[in-house]
Design an enzyme around this catalytic site. Structure first.
Site, PDB file in Angstrom:
ATOM      1  N   ASP A  61      32.401  -1.781 -51.650  1.00 17.86           N
ATOM      2  CA  ASP A  61      32.206  -0.988 -50.440  1.00 17.86           C
ATOM      3  C   ASP A  61      33.274  -1.404 -49.436  1.00 17.86           C
ATOM      4  OD1 ASP A  61      31.071   0.568 -48.359  1.00 17.86           O
ATOM      5  OD2 ASP A  61      29.869  -1.131 -47.699  1.00 17.86           O
ATOM      6  N   GLU A 111      20.665   2.241 -47.638  1.00 21.60           N
ATOM      7  CA  GLU A 111      21.614   1.370 -48.328  1.00 21.60           C
ATOM      8  C   GLU A 111      21.462   1.376 -49.845  1.00 21.60           C
ATOM      9  OE1 GLU A 111      24.220  -0.103 -47.244  1.00 21.60           O
ATOM     10  OE2 GLU A 111      23.906   0.034 -45.095  1.00 21.60           O
TER      11      GLU A 111
END
Length: 137
Positions: A45, A33
């Site tokens: 995102d 991540e």
């Protein structure tokens, strides 16, 4: 007396199953991540902001119990973020229909409460594996 013992064993087994994400699995998810498990702040995102080490979205933070002083503060604090991810996994793995293992935890993290059943999260799992994890990590 035996009914009480059976109930206690069932409750104990549910606790063990739903609280099982390992440190190794968490580290692999974090590495995936945030480019090596670093504090990277918030980024867009999929049309919404994801923040911190685990790129936690606000809805994920709400589901994990609103830990810390705010969503962004918790996501940017490694220890708070880990507690949030653990709480999220504990909340959803038992209701997902999936076995408690690193593969399914990663897929839940990526795809939401039923993420471990979504074909779209298999690519994410492969990325997490490339960080050094296996299904049993």
């Amino acid at each position: 007396m035996s009914a009480v013992l059976v109930l206690a064993l069932v409750l104990l087994s549910l606790t063990c199953v739903t609280d099982a994400i390992s440190d190794a699995c968490l580290t692999c998810i974090c590495k995936q991540e945030s480019y090596g498990c670093t504090q990277i702040g918030c980024r867009m995102d999929g049309g919404s902001l994801s923040c911190g080490y685990f790129q936690i979205k606000k809805s994920y933070w709400i589901d994990c119990g609103r830990l810390g002083s705010s969503w962004e503060a918790c996501a940017d604090d490694y220890n708070c973020a880990v507690r949030c991810v653990r709480a999220y996994m504990k909340k959803y793995i038992g209701n997902s229909g999936c076995t408690a293992n690193c593969k399914n935890y990663a897929r839940l993290h990526n795809g939401g409460p039923k993420g471990c059943t979504k074909p779209s999260t298999l690519t994410y799992w492969n990325d997490v594996k490339n960080q050094g994890c296996s299904i049993n990590s």
